[in-house]
Each structure stands twice: as C-alpha cells, then as structure tokens.
Design an enzyme around this catalytic site. Structure first.
Site, short mmCIF file in Angstrom:
data_model
loop_
_atom_site.label_atom_id
_atom_site.label_comp_id
_atom_site.label_asym_id
_atom_site.label_seq_id
_atom_site.Cartn_x
_atom_site.Cartn_y
_atom_site.Cartn_z
N ALA A 137 -20.65 7.88 73.88
CA ALA A 137 -19.65 8.18 74.84
C ALA A 137 -19.26 7.50 76.04
O ALA A 137 -19.14 7.71 77.25
CB ALA A 137 -20.36 9.65 75.24
N HIS A 162 -14.95 1.93 76.95
CA HIS A 162 -15.12 0.40 77.30
C HIS A 162 -13.93 -0.15 77.67
O HIS A 162 -13.02 0.50 77.90
CB HIS A 162 -15.51 -0.13 75.70
CG HIS A 162 -16.66 0.21 75.16
ND1 HIS A 162 -17.71 0.03 75.52
CD2 HIS A 162 -16.70 1.12 73.96
CE1 HIS A 162 -18.85 0.72 74.67
NE2 HIS A 162 -18.21 1.17 73.63
N LYS A 188 -23.59 -4.13 70.10
CA LYS A 188 -23.61 -4.30 71.67
C LYS A 188 -24.96 -4.24 72.21
O LYS A 188 -25.12 -4.35 73.25
CB LYS A 188 -22.73 -3.23 72.35
CG LYS A 188 -21.43 -3.25 71.83
CD LYS A 188 -20.44 -2.02 72.43
CE LYS A 188 -19.08 -2.03 72.10
NZ LYS A 188 -18.32 -3.25 72.61
N CYS A 191 -27.17 31.13 78.55
CA CYS A 191 -28.00 29.71 78.49
C CYS A 191 -28.65 29.65 79.55
O CYS A 191 -27.87 29.12 80.59
CB CYS A 191 -27.39 28.43 77.80
SG CYS A 191 -28.00 27.27 77.84
N CYS A 230 -30.74 27.14 80.60
CA CYS A 230 -31.17 25.77 80.91
C CYS A 230 -29.84 25.13 81.64
O CYS A 230 -30.23 24.35 82.67
CB CYS A 230 -31.56 25.02 79.75
SG CYS A 230 -32.97 25.43 78.61
N CYS A 256 -34.51 23.50 76.46
CA CYS A 256 -35.01 24.13 75.43
C CYS A 256 -34.27 24.07 74.23
O CYS A 256 -34.66 24.47 73.00
CB CYS A 256 -35.35 25.60 75.76
SG CYS A 256 -33.93 26.78 75.44
C1 LIG Z 1 -23.85 5.17 67.20
C2 LIG Z 1 -22.44 5.19 67.54
C3 LIG Z 1 -22.20 4.88 68.81
C4 LIG Z 1 -20.82 4.70 69.28
N1 LIG Z 1 -20.50 4.55 70.65
C5 LIG Z 1 -19.36 4.53 70.97
C6 LIG Z 1 -18.89 4.30 72.49
O1 LIG Z 1 -20.01 4.35 73.30
N2 LIG Z 1 -17.59 4.37 72.76
C7 LIG Z 1 -16.81 4.38 71.89
O2 LIG Z 1 -15.50 4.13 72.25
N3 LIG Z 1 -16.93 4.38 70.41
C8 LIG Z 1 -18.17 4.35 69.88
N4 LIG Z 1 -18.69 4.73 68.77
C9 LIG Z 1 -17.41 4.98 67.87
C10 LIG Z 1 -16.83 6.04 67.72
O3 LIG Z 1 -17.54 7.23 67.83
C11 LIG Z 1 -15.88 6.14 66.71
O4 LIG Z 1 -15.25 5.07 66.34
C12 LIG Z 1 -14.69 7.20 66.86
O5 LIG Z 1 -15.51 8.41 67.22
C13 LIG Z 1 -13.88 7.31 65.53
O6 LIG Z 1 -13.36 8.59 65.42
P1 LIG Z 1 -12.84 8.85 64.06
O7 LIG Z 1 -11.75 9.77 64.34
O8 LIG Z 1 -12.07 7.66 63.65
O9 LIG Z 1 -13.93 9.26 63.12
P2 LIG Z 1 -14.60 10.37 62.76
O10 LIG Z 1 -15.09 11.34 64.28
O11 LIG Z 1 -16.19 10.18 62.15
O12 LIG Z 1 -13.75 11.59 61.87
C14 LIG Z 1 -13.49 11.43 60.73
C15 LIG Z 1 -12.94 12.71 60.08
O13 LIG Z 1 -12.45 12.52 58.92
C16 LIG Z 1 -12.94 13.72 58.17
N5 LIG Z 1 -12.82 13.40 56.73
C17 LIG Z 1 -13.21 12.46 56.06
N6 LIG Z 1 -13.19 12.46 54.67
C18 LIG Z 1 -12.43 13.61 54.64
C19 LIG Z 1 -11.39 14.23 53.42
N7 LIG Z 1 -11.63 13.55 52.04
N8 LIG Z 1 -10.83 15.34 53.81
C20 LIG Z 1 -10.82 15.84 54.87
N9 LIG Z 1 -11.43 15.41 56.03
C21 LIG Z 1 -12.02 14.12 55.97
C22 LIG Z 1 -14.26 13.93 58.50
O14 LIG Z 1 -14.76 15.08 58.31
C23 LIG Z 1 -14.40 13.53 60.10
O15 LIG Z 1 -14.18 14.67 60.88
C24 LIG Z 1 -19.95 5.14 68.42
C25 LIG Z 1 -20.36 5.33 67.09
C26 LIG Z 1 -21.47 5.53 66.77
C27 LIG Z 1 -21.63 6.07 65.43
#
Ligand SMILES: Cc1cc2nc3c(=O)[nH]c(=O)nc-3n(C[C@H](O)[C@H](O)[C@H](O)COP(=O)(O)OP(=O)(O)OC[C@H]3O[C@@H](n4cnc5c(N)ncnc54)[C@H](O)[C@@H]3O)c2cc1C
Length: 480
Positions: free
Chosen positions: A48, A51, A252, A403, A405, A440
C-alpha cells in the site's frame, strides 16, 4: 450477445484505473472480472505504498509511469475521497557496505528524475525515527513516498467509472477471445459472449493465459509471493515513516511502515512459486521478515500481530513492464509485468493506455458530462460529536456499533452494501468500512455482518460468502 467498444479484463487497480480514464470519453466499456467484487487480486494484498520511482530502472516504462503517477495522488485522493498520506520513506544504512551504496542509490533516483532524495546523518535519522536501530550510519530520505488505502483506491476508481457509465460484469471469467481478419471480434465469458472492438488485458497474474487466447503469449507469468504481518494499532514500537532496507536486485526488501489506518505493516518476502493461487503464509517466510526487520527496527514487537497475509506479484519472464499493441491484431492491448509498483502506476497507466489508443488512430470524443469526483462512505468515528448526533437522528442505524474494534456502525455497513458496486460478501464489507479489520479480526462482528448482509441482500445466511463463490461461512443451524 452484448455489444460494447471496449472490454477491460480485470477489475484490479490497473483495470479500474483504465476504465475510469476511458469513462471520460464517449465509448462503451465493460469491465469483466472472475471475482465477486471489484478490487483485484494483487491490488488487495500489497504494501500500500505510493512510490516515487526513485529505484526503478532508469529509462524503463515502469520508471516513466511511476514517476508520472506519484504527483497525481494528492489531487486524485481528494477527487475520489481516498485516504492518502505523504509520510516519506527513510532508507537507513546499517553497515559500512550499505553506507557506501547510498550515493549510487541517490544517483539512480536522479536518473529517474526523483530529485528530492536527500542524505541524512545517523543522528538526524534517529531524531526523525527514534525506534530505528541506533547503529544507523546515515541514510537517505525520500519525502514523497506515501501510504494509501489500496482497497478504497480501487473501489473509488470503479465507483467513479460506474457513475460515468462503465458496466461491470463480476463473477465472470474470460474463457476465450475471438478474432477475425486480424482484429478483435468478441470476448467469450462464463456469462455469455461480448462483441467488442477492443480488449485490454489487465489480468495481471493471468495475463499470459489471456494473451495465449489471441496467440500473443511470448512470455510467462510466475507468482512471486510476498508475506506480511499486521500489528495492532497499540503496538509498543511504532514508526512514522516507511522504513526501507537497501534494495536488492530481486526485491525492494522487507520494510516496516504505518498503514493509513494506524496499524504497523511489516514485510514482505519475495519467493517465487508454481501455484498462482497459494496465498498461505509460512513459518520460514515470517521468520525471515522478523530477522530482517529487526535489523532496521530492533524493538519491533511481532507479538502484537493481529493478522498475517500474503499477496502474489505477477512476475513476468522475461522480466519488465510491457505495454503492447499489435499491427496484426487490431484492438488488442496487452499489459504484462505490472509487478511491484502497479498500485502506484495504475493512475498513470490509465492515461497511458487511453493516449496510446488515441495515437493508434482511434478518435475518442470527450464526454461533456463526466463526473470527476466520488464521495466515500462516511466514517462515523471520525465525525464531530454534533455531526454524529445529526447522523443518528437522520438514520438511527449509525447509533448501532457493529465492529467494536474499529467503531464501525450499521449505518456505514448499510452504505457499503447499498452503494453502486456494493459489498456482497463479508470481505466486501470489511474492505469498504473496516468491520473485521481490528484486533479481534471479525471474531465479534463477523456473525453480525453475515446477518446484515443476509437481511439486506434477501438471501439465506448460508448463501453469504467470505469472498468468492464457495467460501460460504454458515453451514446450518445448531438448534432451532
Ligand atoms: C506483496 C506485494 C507487495 C506490493 N506492494 C506494492 C506497493 O507497495 N506499491 C505499489 O504500487 N504496488 C505494490 N504491489 C503491486 C500491486 O499490488 C499490483 O501491481 C497492482 O495491484 C496490480 O493491479 P492489477 O490490476 O494489475 O492486478 P490485480 O489486482 O491482480 O487484478 C487482476 C484482476 O484480473 C482478474 N482476472 C484474471 N484472469 C481473469 C479472467 N480470465 N477473467 C476475468 N478476470 C480475470 C483477477 O480476478 C483480478 O481481479 C505489490 C504487490 C504484491 C503482491
């Protein structure tokens, strides 16, 4: 068959930001997601942090998008009513070897056009952050690294896109994409086929599987798990900044920082795994966080943990953030390698994708009646006494704290359920109003939230799920 101009696959941060940006124009857009709620997968299990891009690869698309995105958040957070705070990050060097790396990190920041990174002495850093390891030799301060509510950010993009005419098909998996004469023709889903001119693949972890449907999968995506601890708001040792280790090539590193709601976040790990669904936390992972973070903040009190979680980064192989449109497949937009900074760059990616579509010849006409703002759910506990009394008078459900908490009232839960794209599950409520996010972890309010969902959605409590299909929480009555 439904007909639209654009299908966005994935209702995570990236897909919803793109949908919101498209909703400024006169085009029909449908967002399709296999999950029961907007919010994505990686988008709800990350650090969260918004950057600055100080440590990106200079000249890369990721650097370009993250650096462009960071300054947009102040206004975006105001427009969409998203909790956001510029707390700043500190990068302390604990060894001589780490200390010697600082000029290189600052130079990289400079190459990424992040000019406000400053050197600080160990003494200065300890004044800023008294719980830091007293052995600190000096370090860097990155003032614009910030924290945000990642759940609300995605909900806000989605709700605003919806208010501007975007349709959402949830619980709907994309199973195939049909093409004709070198152009996109339709998207096949578990809820029918959608005729469309454009497909935007923002399916993150599954973007390689979507790309394979149109013969464009020249890469694989592997899950890179990140595990975390969340500590109680009253934990004995807190930090005010994002305390980052000196980064390595793989990650990182493991950090400690406040969350936007006042908990402490500690983690994450970075371990590749075969499975794209295994989100378990592990003894080894959590132990490695404890060891590494104690180097930064020796008194971090992991006994104050209220929960642990993990998220899966979509790690592209070959690596790197890619945006692709194709001469031999008109209407297909492929995003891949959105990995560790996707939450941050989502807002810039929305603008980038739309601009690229325009530059590829699509004539998009701006809407005259675009609604730029969105109002979030009223936080009862943060209102003045007079305002609380006014709210209760208007709607007595604000007088019922569900809630304890987090002091979340039934009035807030009702808003979470009944607003557009509202909550349908216990986690949907939790991610909108924080009922169950406290000490909780829903032990007290969980059954009450099921009862309210059941009453409001007019379904049997047995039908109410924790999150997706099959995660039902109530199996039957213990007595009549
Ligand atoms: C451990 C960790 C720490 C991170 N820390 C940071 C941070 O501090 N700051 C930052 O900027 N980023 C951070 N990130 C990266 C960030 O969370 C992701 O890059 C960002 O949320 C990506 O969003 P997205 O929409 O690409 O992917 P997602 O949120 O994964 O969304 C993809 C969506 O596609 C859908 N989907 C997939 N296949 C299908 C299908 N066949 N049909 C229909 N729907 C489908 C899924 O259901 C999902 O809802 C971090 C990630 C992780 C895992």
């Amino acid at each position: 068959m439904q007909k639209t101009d654009v299908v966005v696959i994935g209702a995570g941060a990236v897909g919803c930001a793109i949908a919101r940006e498209l909703s400024k124009y006169c085009v029909d857009v449908i967002v399709v997601d296999k999950n029961e709620d907007v919010g994505g997968d990686a988008s709800k299990s990350n650090s969260a942090i918004i950057h600055t891009g100080y440590d990106a690869t200079p000249g890369s698309l990721e650097s370009q998008l993250v650096v462009a995105a960071n300054p947009m958040y102040e206004q975006l957070a105001k427009d969409l009513d998203v909790p956001f705070k510029k707390v700043g990050a500190i990068l302390p060097a604990m060894t001589d070897e780490q200390f010697e790396k600082l000029p290189e990190i600052k130079e990289k920041a400079f190459k990424n056009h992040v000019y406000d990174v400053e050197f600080k002495t160990g003494k200065e850093l300890l004044e800023m952050e008294p719980n830091l390891n007293p052995q600190v030799k000096g370090g860097l301060v990155i003032p614009r690294e910030s924290i945000i509510d990642p759940f609300i950010l995605v909900q806000a993009y989605a709700e605003n896109a919806y208010a501007n005419g975007v349709k959402f098909m949830l619980n709907t998996k994309v199973t195939d994409i049909k093409t004709e004469n070198g152009a996109i023709k339709s998207v096949v889903t578990t809820n029918g086929e959608i005729q469309t001119r454009y497909v935007i693949n923002s399916a993150a972890l599954y973007c390689d599987e979507i790309a394979a449907m149109v013969g464009k999968a020249d890469y694989k995506v592997v899950a890179r798990k990140g595990e975390f601890y969340i500590l109680d708001k009253n934990t004995s040792c807190k930090v005010d900044h994002i305390v980052l280790p000196i980064p390595t090539k793989v990650t990182k590193g493991k950090l400690m920082c406040p969350t936007i709601h006042g908990n402490m976040l500690v983690g994450p790990t970075a371990e590749e795994q075969e499975s794209k669904i295994d989100k378990s936390t592990t003894y080894n992972g959590l132990e490695s966080i404890a060891t590494d973070v104690r180097n930064l903040v020796p008194n971090v009190n992991l006994k104050d943990t209220i929960t642990q979680y993990s998220g899966l980064r979509p790690n592209r192989n070959p690596e790197g953030l890619h945006f692709d449109m194709y001469d031999d497949l008109k209407g297909y937009v492929n995003l891949s390698g959105v990995r560790s900074t996707g939450l941050t760059l989502s807002v810039a990616m929305g603008k980038y994708v739309v601009q690229q579509i325009i530059m590829h010849g699509e004539k998009l006409k701006l809407k005259e009646n675009f609604i730029p703002t969105r109002k979030g759910i009223v936080k009862f506990s943060e209102q003045s006494r007079e305002e609380q009394e006014r709210l209760i008078k208007e709607n007595p459900l604000y007088g019922n704290v569900v809630c304890r908490c987090e002091t979340i009232t039934e009035g807030e839960i009702m808003d979470a359920i009944h607003r557009p794209l509202g909550a349908k599950s216990v986690d949907g409520v939790k991610r909108r109003v924080r009922a169950g996010m406290g000490r909780c972890q829903g032990g007290f309010c969980g059954p009450k939230v099921i009862e309210i969902l059941s009453r409001e959605l007019k379904v049997d409590p047995k039908e109410i799920t924790k999150h997706n299909q099959g995660s039902n929480m109530v199996v039957g009555k213990t007595r009549d």
